[in-house]
Design a protein around this motif. Sequence first.
Motif, PDB file in Angstrom:
ATOM      1  N   THR A   1      37.472  33.343  49.581  1.00  0.00           N
ATOM      2  CA  THR A   1      38.293  33.331  50.776  1.00  0.00           C
ATOM      3  C   THR A   1      39.734  33.212  50.320  1.00  0.00           C
ATOM      4  N   LEU A   2      40.599  34.051  50.887  1.00  0.00           N
ATOM      5  CA  LEU A   2      41.999  34.094  50.479  1.00  0.00           C
ATOM      6  C   LEU A   2      42.875  34.047  51.720  1.00  0.00           C
ATOM      7  N   GLU A   3      43.872  33.151  51.712  1.00  0.00           N
ATOM      8  CA  GLU A   3      44.824  33.062  52.809  1.00  0.00           C
ATOM      9  C   GLU A   3      46.086  33.813  52.414  1.00  0.00           C
ATOM     10  N   VAL A   4      46.538  34.695  53.308  1.00  0.00           N
ATOM     11  CA  VAL A   4      47.738  35.491  53.067  1.00  0.00           C
ATOM     12  C   VAL A   4      48.583  35.459  54.329  1.00  0.00           C
ATOM     13  N   ASP A   5      49.779  34.930  54.216  1.00  0.00           N
ATOM     14  CA  ASP A   5      50.724  34.880  55.339  1.00  0.00           C
ATOM     15  C   ASP A   5      50.091  34.277  56.588  1.00  0.00           C
ATOM     16  N   GLY A   6      49.290  33.233  56.406  1.00  0.00           N
ATOM     17  CA  GLY A   6      48.671  32.536  57.530  1.00  0.00           C
ATOM     18  C   GLY A   6      47.381  33.147  58.032  1.00  0.00           C
ATOM     19  N   GLU A   7      46.966  34.251  57.475  1.00  0.00           N
ATOM     20  CA  GLU A   7      45.712  34.898  57.866  1.00  0.00           C
ATOM     21  C   GLU A   7      44.677  34.692  56.766  1.00  0.00           C
ATOM     22  N   VAL A   8      43.408  34.548  57.168  1.00  0.00           N
ATOM     23  CA  VAL A   8      42.341  34.253  56.217  1.00  0.00           C
ATOM     24  C   VAL A   8      41.385  35.441  56.119  1.00  0.00           C
TER      25      VAL A   8
ATOM     26  N   GLU B   1      48.586  42.142  48.205  1.00  0.00           N
ATOM     27  CA  GLU B   1      49.311  43.358  48.568  1.00  0.00           C
ATOM     28  C   GLU B   1      48.454  44.250  49.467  1.00  0.00           C
ATOM     29  N   ASN B   2      47.170  44.420  49.143  1.00  0.00           N
ATOM     30  CA  ASN B   2      46.264  45.193  50.001  1.00  0.00           C
ATOM     31  C   ASN B   2      46.193  44.593  51.399  1.00  0.00           C
TER      32      ASN B   2
ATOM     33  N   ALA C   1      38.765  48.569  50.148  1.00  0.00           N
ATOM     34  CA  ALA C   1      39.614  49.270  49.187  1.00  0.00           C
ATOM     35  C   ALA C   1      38.783  49.554  47.941  1.00  0.00           C
ATOM     36  N   SER C   2      39.000  50.732  47.349  1.00  0.00           N
ATOM     37  CA  SER C   2      38.229  51.095  46.173  1.00  0.00           C
ATOM     38  C   SER C   2      39.040  52.074  45.343  1.00  0.00           C
ATOM     39  N   PRO C   3      38.980  51.992  44.049  1.00  0.00           N
ATOM     40  CA  PRO C   3      38.341  50.960  43.236  1.00  0.00           C
ATOM     41  C   PRO C   3      39.265  49.756  43.083  1.00  0.00           C
TER      42      PRO C   3
END
Length: 99
Positions: free
Chosen positions: A33-40, A80-81, A67-69
Amino acid sequence: MKAIYPEGGDGDSEAVPGVSPEPDGAADGRSITLEVDGEVFALSPNEFGGTDYAWLSGPNPGYGFGASPTPNLSLDGHRENIRGFLAQIDPATGYIEDD
């Protein structure tokens, strides 16, 4: 470290701040689980050598992207994605904007 890891444990050498294991425990054991700019987001590898990103904090359950690969993509690459995906989201609907 001994105070943080009682019983003589050394901790997790792979631990990364801001990243935690998926709450319900993924079957493959590789999801995070990764939080980015307040979104999980829950990130999990897919069968195509890519990553599935499930937007856990979004307004639409089950919505996300892939996203792949992405083999050996750094956490910054995943961020970034995710930021690219979020930039396309219509705030009124929570979905990618129609052209």
